[in-house]
Design an enzyme around this catalytic site. Structure first.
Site, mmCIF file in Angstrom:
data_model
loop_
_atom_site.group_PDB
_atom_site.id
_atom_site.type_symbol
_atom_site.label_atom_id
_atom_site.label_comp_id
_atom_site.label_asym_id
_atom_site.label_seq_id
_atom_site.Cartn_x
_atom_site.Cartn_y
_atom_site.Cartn_z
ATOM 1 N N ARG A 151 0.862 -1.176 0.000
ATOM 2 C CA ARG A 151 0.000 0.000 0.000
ATOM 3 C C ARG A 151 0.903 1.232 0.000
ATOM 4 O O ARG A 151 2.017 1.199 0.527
ATOM 5 C CB ARG A 151 -0.898 0.013 1.237
ATOM 6 C CG ARG A 151 -1.841 -1.188 1.320
ATOM 7 C CD ARG A 151 -2.627 -1.180 2.622
ATOM 8 N NE ARG A 151 -3.546 -2.307 2.688
ATOM 9 C CZ ARG A 151 -3.271 -3.486 3.230
ATOM 10 N NH1 ARG A 151 -2.067 -3.694 3.765
ATOM 11 N NH2 ARG A 151 -4.160 -4.461 3.249
ATOM 12 N N LYS A 175 -2.610 -3.489 7.990
ATOM 13 C CA LYS A 175 -3.840 -3.180 8.700
ATOM 14 C C LYS A 175 -4.050 -4.152 9.856
ATOM 15 O O LYS A 175 -3.791 -5.335 9.743
ATOM 16 C CB LYS A 175 -5.037 -3.254 7.739
ATOM 17 C CG LYS A 175 -5.051 -2.136 6.698
ATOM 18 C CD LYS A 175 -6.301 -2.199 5.849
ATOM 19 C CE LYS A 175 -6.364 -1.036 4.879
ATOM 20 N NZ LYS A 175 -7.583 -1.076 4.043
ATOM 21 N N HIS A 246 -3.951 2.938 -5.578
ATOM 22 C CA HIS A 246 -3.690 1.498 -5.508
ATOM 23 C C HIS A 246 -3.375 0.887 -6.873
ATOM 24 O O HIS A 246 -3.257 -0.333 -6.995
ATOM 25 C CB HIS A 246 -4.915 0.775 -4.939
ATOM 26 C CG HIS A 246 -4.932 0.722 -3.441
ATOM 27 N ND1 HIS A 246 -3.794 0.772 -2.672
ATOM 28 C CD2 HIS A 246 -5.973 0.631 -2.561
ATOM 29 C CE1 HIS A 246 -4.126 0.701 -1.400
ATOM 30 N NE2 HIS A 246 -5.437 0.618 -1.301
ATOM 31 N N ARG A 249 -0.461 -1.453 -7.009
ATOM 32 C CA ARG A 249 -0.775 -2.620 -6.166
ATOM 33 C C ARG A 249 -1.663 -3.596 -6.943
ATOM 34 O O ARG A 249 -1.447 -4.797 -6.916
ATOM 35 C CB ARG A 249 -1.471 -2.136 -4.896
ATOM 36 C CG ARG A 249 -1.856 -3.216 -3.899
ATOM 37 C CD ARG A 249 -2.304 -2.526 -2.614
ATOM 38 N NE ARG A 249 -3.078 -3.367 -1.733
ATOM 39 C CZ ARG A 249 -2.576 -4.198 -0.828
ATOM 40 N NH1 ARG A 249 -1.258 -4.334 -0.731
ATOM 41 N NH2 ARG A 249 -3.357 -4.901 -0.030
ATOM 42 N N HIS A 272 -3.993 -9.388 2.654
ATOM 43 C CA HIS A 272 -5.439 -9.500 2.835
ATOM 44 C C HIS A 272 -5.733 -10.545 3.906
ATOM 45 O O HIS A 272 -5.234 -11.664 3.830
ATOM 46 C CB HIS A 272 -6.123 -9.924 1.527
ATOM 47 C CG HIS A 272 -6.147 -8.842 0.497
ATOM 48 N ND1 HIS A 272 -6.371 -9.084 -0.845
ATOM 49 C CD2 HIS A 272 -5.981 -7.494 0.602
ATOM 50 C CE1 HIS A 272 -6.339 -7.949 -1.509
ATOM 51 N NE2 HIS A 272 -6.103 -6.980 -0.659
ATOM 52 N N TYR A 281 -9.487 -10.528 -8.084
ATOM 53 C CA TYR A 281 -8.497 -10.642 -9.152
ATOM 54 C C TYR A 281 -8.645 -11.917 -9.975
ATOM 55 O O TYR A 281 -7.926 -12.103 -10.950
ATOM 56 C CB TYR A 281 -7.082 -10.593 -8.563
ATOM 57 C CG TYR A 281 -6.756 -9.281 -7.910
ATOM 58 C CD1 TYR A 281 -6.525 -8.133 -8.673
ATOM 59 C CD2 TYR A 281 -6.712 -9.158 -6.528
ATOM 60 C CE1 TYR A 281 -6.247 -6.922 -8.074
ATOM 61 C CE2 TYR A 281 -6.434 -7.948 -5.919
ATOM 62 C CZ TYR A 281 -6.200 -6.837 -6.696
ATOM 63 O OH TYR A 281 -5.934 -5.639 -6.106
#
Length: 300
Positions: A151, A175, A246, A249, A272, A281
């Site tokens: 990120r 995160k 993003h 990314r 994730h 994706y």
């Protein structure tokens, strides 16, 4: 009705719990606080406060917001804020029933993330000028971003102790405070090594900093500044597609899948927590399979 100052204190306790236990960002906490305060102001007009609201009152509030033009994404976040809050109240024994338990989430259409072709990426990475220390820094940042899928906030906040060029790894705390190790790749390692030898000492001058990619003032760069730099190089590279913070990314994930990477590996590299977030994706992998089938199958 619970007194106003008590309601505010309970909301603050809830936000403190989210910060300490789940490590949510300041932006997310601020959004939750705004959502809860807005609903509390609305419900107090009915001589009720947020703690004692029932499911029908919550449904009416959300319906009114939708009629006023609130987007589905905002609706979903508002409902998420309320669900987390009432879950907290239930666990802390301030209420006996969660009024959001039977409220349905809106059906969200999943938009495919903007990405760039491999040719676009090559032109973007070639845009910075090595003779300029700032642009040499930007070149290293772009290479690292594309090589790792970090990120932008993780990239600009990267410190020297997080990176091991000898091992070819970068350690990221993402995160929720979750840590992951991401491989750098030979090209990114070479670019970063050259930047650390040449441009970084020139940018820092006599200043001391642990930030890998400091600004011209020797401080940590903001996300907005680096995003401005990306748009500058995209313009130089004549890239026409829409860009977002993003974009690189997404290109990282898309191109990995195009070349046969496993979805769970991409999930780990992106940080994730849920595979369903990465599954957006899979359209890329599906398109790649269809292309290979058409090229190589005798009945393709």
């Amino acid at each position: 009705m619970t007194q106003t100052y008590q309601v505010a204190a309970i909301i603050d306790l809830f936000l403190d719990d989210l910060w300490s236990v789940q490590g949510l960002s300041d932006n997310t906490l601020s959004a939750y606080k705004t959502d809860l305060r807005q609903f509390d102001q609305y419900i107090q007009q009915q001589d009720v406060d947020i703690i004692n609201a029932n499911a029908e009152q919550i449904r009416c509030y959300l319906s009114e917001r939708v009629e006023q033009g609130m987007a589905k994404t905002s609706y979903a976040r508002m409902l998420s804020s309320l669900r987390r809050f009432y879950g907290y109240l239930l666990i802390s024994h301030r209420i006996n029933i969660d009024p959001t338990a039977l409220i349905d989430s809106p059906k969200m259409s999943r938009h495919l993330p903007n990405s760039l072709s491999e040719a676009d990426i090559e032109r973007l990475l070639a845009a910075p000028n090595y003779d300029d220390p700032v642009e040499q820094r930007d070149k290293a940042m772009l290479e690292l971003l594309y090589a790792t899928g970090l990120r932008v906030s993780e990239l600009v906040g990267l410190t020297m102790e997080q990176m091991s060029l000898r091992q070819g790894l970068v350690r990221i705390v993402g995160k929720g405070g979750k840590e992951r190790l991401v491989p750098l790749g030979e090209v990114a390692i070479s670019e970063v090594e050259q930047y650390l030898r040449q441009a970084r000492p020139m940018l820092l001058g006599n200043k001391m900093s642990d930030v890998v990619f400091p600004s011209k003032r020797g401080q940590m760069m903001t996300r907005q500044t680096f995003w401005y730099r990306i748009k500058h190089y995209a313009l130089l590279a004549n890239i026409k597609g829409e860009l977002s913070p993003h974009t690189l990314r997404h290109a990282f994930a898309t191109h990995l899948l195009n070349h046969g990477a496993d979805l769970r590996v991409v999930q780990l590299l992106l940080g994730h927590s849920d595979l369903s977030t990465t599954q957006i994706y899979t359209h890329v992998a599906k398109a790649r399979l269809q292309e290979l089938h058409q090229q190589h199958h005798p009945r393709g």
